[in-house]
Structure formats: structure tokens, C-alpha cells
Design a protein around this motif. Structure first.
Motif, short mmCIF file in Angstrom:
data_model
loop_
_atom_site.label_atom_id
_atom_site.label_comp_id
_atom_site.label_asym_id
_atom_site.label_seq_id
_atom_site.Cartn_x
_atom_site.Cartn_y
_atom_site.Cartn_z
N ALA A 179 -33.47 3.61 48.28
CA ALA A 179 -34.10 4.63 48.90
C ALA A 179 -33.27 5.82 47.36
CB ALA A 179 -33.20 3.99 49.65
N PRO A 180 -34.21 6.89 47.71
CA PRO A 180 -33.74 7.81 47.71
C PRO A 180 -32.07 8.63 47.89
CG PRO A 180 -35.58 8.35 47.21
CD PRO A 180 -35.71 6.77 48.65
N ILE A 181 -31.88 8.66 47.35
CA ILE A 181 -29.76 9.03 48.11
C ILE A 181 -30.07 10.62 49.02
CG2 ILE A 181 -27.76 10.16 47.43
CD1 ILE A 181 -27.93 7.35 46.71
N GLU A 182 -31.39 11.08 48.86
CA GLU A 182 -30.96 12.53 49.43
C GLU A 182 -31.31 12.31 51.01
OE1 GLU A 182 -34.58 15.24 48.22
OE2 GLU A 182 -34.30 16.34 49.57
N ALA A 183 -32.51 10.98 51.26
CA ALA A 183 -32.58 10.66 53.05
C ALA A 183 -31.23 10.85 53.62
CB ALA A 183 -33.65 9.92 52.76
N LEU A 184 -30.39 10.05 52.73
CA LEU A 184 -28.94 9.19 53.45
C LEU A 184 -28.55 10.57 53.80
CD1 LEU A 184 -28.84 6.22 51.43
CD2 LEU A 184 -29.23 5.93 54.43
N ASP A 185 -28.04 11.37 52.49
CA ASP A 185 -27.33 12.60 52.77
C ASP A 185 -27.37 13.39 54.28
OD1 ASP A 185 -25.50 11.73 50.36
OD2 ASP A 185 -26.89 13.35 48.75
N ARG A 186 -28.71 13.45 53.82
CA ARG A 186 -29.49 14.17 55.10
C ARG A 186 -28.56 14.04 56.32
NH1 ARG A 186 -34.98 17.20 54.69
NH2 ARG A 186 -34.98 17.06 52.34
N THR A 187 -28.67 12.31 56.98
CA THR A 187 -28.69 12.08 58.12
C THR A 187 -27.29 12.01 58.42
OG1 THR A 187 -28.97 10.06 57.20
CG2 THR A 187 -30.33 10.78 58.72
N GLY A 188 -26.33 12.49 57.09
CA GLY A 188 -24.67 11.68 57.21
C GLY A 188 -24.44 10.70 57.30
N LEU A 189 -25.30 9.51 57.10
CA LEU A 189 -25.54 8.09 56.77
C LEU A 189 -24.50 7.67 55.89
CD1 LEU A 189 -28.92 6.87 58.27
CD2 LEU A 189 -26.77 7.10 60.22
N TRP A 190 -24.31 8.53 55.03
CA TRP A 190 -23.99 7.74 53.28
C TRP A 190 -22.27 8.08 53.57
CZ3 TRP A 190 -26.04 4.79 49.45
CH2 TRP A 190 -24.89 5.22 48.41
#
Ligand code: TMP
Length: 195
Positions: A179-190
Motif C-alpha cells: 500500500a502506498p504510504i500516502e493513503a495511510l498517512d492521510r487517515t492518520g492510521l500510519w
């Protein structure tokens, strides 16, 4: 005792697991047309599906997880009609929760897959929800933020290096696989995955 101490020290990495008897059928909800639906029906990618569609796929790698229906699932004993109804209800409920979460982060939840199992005779969510099993697009630009980036050679960051408590560095694990990191970053899940 040393093992116990290790678990206490690293308990932010631990999950409480229940062993489920898995139902061999995957539940997919699609909010927008993409992937195998586009290939199967020749519809245009990105078309909104109102209401969202619900599909079943048999878990069978050798057959590439073929699409099935409720009638087949009941006749072959993969699940009862009642169990399938509960799986469908829970998948639609998850769609509401997850669509809102990604919408707030500027993303469209295009489609996703969930798996269920039995625990004490009850249908419960099993396996995982991760960017491994869903499609996410940027809401404004429709840029793909999911595994399709790699399937279609669109480039992107698949793994992130995580600093470890012992000073070492590890690659992000299964949760972020593909999974590209950007998607996780945006949700704050990362951030929540970091110690
Ligand atoms: P599809 O377009 O390939 O049928 O997939 C629909 C969605 O479900 C997509 O987000 C990927 C996910 N999916 C899996 O993760 N594993 C599977 O085995 C299947 C059938 C779908």
C-alpha cells in the motif's frame, strides 16, 4: 519469565486473537466500478454504484477466487443463508464506517474485501482490513492510492522504514504490504502503527 517480560515490554506490538473457523467465501462491496467488475461487464471505471453492490468470491487460489453467489454457497455448504445474511449486513455496515473515515481524509473507498469466520457459532469479522484488500482513490483527482499503483506500474512507495525501540530499523510489515504510504498517512492510521 523472560518471555513474559518481553511481552510486557513490547505489548504495543501485540494483538489479542481469536481462532475462527473461517467461511471460505469473501465479501466484496463496490462503491465505484473498478478492477474485475470493469473487466467482467465492460463498464467504465469510476462509475458510481448506487446502491453499492455486494459480491461473493470463493476462496480458492488455484481457481483465482472465482465469483459465486449465495445459492451456490448454501448448496455447497460453505455457509448457511442466515450466516450469509449476517456477513452481508456487517460488510455494508463496515462500508458506512470506512467510507466516512476515508472521505474525511479526502479519499474514495472504491471497493474492499472482508472475510468472516465463526467463533462460538457466531459470525465475526476475521482476517484483516488493510490497503491490501481495498481500492482507494483521491477524492479530488481520482489518483489511485492503493495496490493498483503497483499492479499498473504507476510508481509509489510500498514500504516505509520504521525506527525500532532497539535502535534498529525495520520495514513496515503486513499492514502496509503493497500500500502506498500516502493513503495511510492521510487517515492518520500510519501514526498509530508507530510505537
Ligand atoms: P476485484 O476487482 O479484483 O474483484 O477486487 C475487488 C476488491 O476486493 C479489491 O479492493 C480487492 C479486493 N479483493 C481482495 O483483496 N482479495 C480477493 O481475493 C478478491 C476477490 C478481492
Amino acid at each position: 519469565y523472560r518471555l513474559f517480560k518481553f511481552f510486557l515490554k513490547h505489548n504495543h506490538y501485540l494483538s489479542h486473537l481469536k481462532k475462527l473457523t473461517m467461511i471460505p467465501v469473501e465479501c466484496v462491496i463496490r462503491n465505484y466500478a473498478a478492477g474485475s467488475l470493469v473487466r467482467r461487464l465492460g463498464v467504465s471505471e469510476g462509475q458510481q454504484l448506487t446502491p453499492p453492490t455486494f459480491e461473493l468470491f470463493l476462496k480458492n487460489d488455484a481457481l483465482h477466487d472465482p465469483m459465486v453467489n449465495e445459492s451456490l454457497a448454501v448448496s455447497f455448504g460453505w455457509a448457511t443463508a442466515e450466516q450469509l445474511a449476517e456477513m452481508k449486513r456487517l460488510t455494508y455496515k463496515a462500508n458506512e464506517v470506512l467510507s466516512a473515515l476515508f472521505d474525511a481524509a479526502g479519499m474514495l473507498l472504491v471497493d474492499f474485501k472482508l472475510e468472516f469466520g465463526l467463533f462460538n457459532g457466531q459470525i465475526v469479522l476475521g482476517d484483516e482490513f488493510s490497503p491490501d484488500g481495498c481500492r482507494l482513490w483521491d477524492k479530488a483527482t481520482r489518483k489511485k492510492l492503493d495496490k493498483d499503483r503497483f499492479r499498473q506500474g504507476l510508481g509509489g512507495e510500498a514500504f516505509r522504514r520504521l525506527p525500532q525501540p532497539d535502535g534498529g530499523v525495520a520495514l513496515a510489515g503486513r499492514v502496509a504490504a503493497g500500500a502506498p504510504i500516502e493513503a495511510l498517512d492521510r487517515t492518520g492510521l500510519w501514526g498509530r502503527l508507530l510505537p
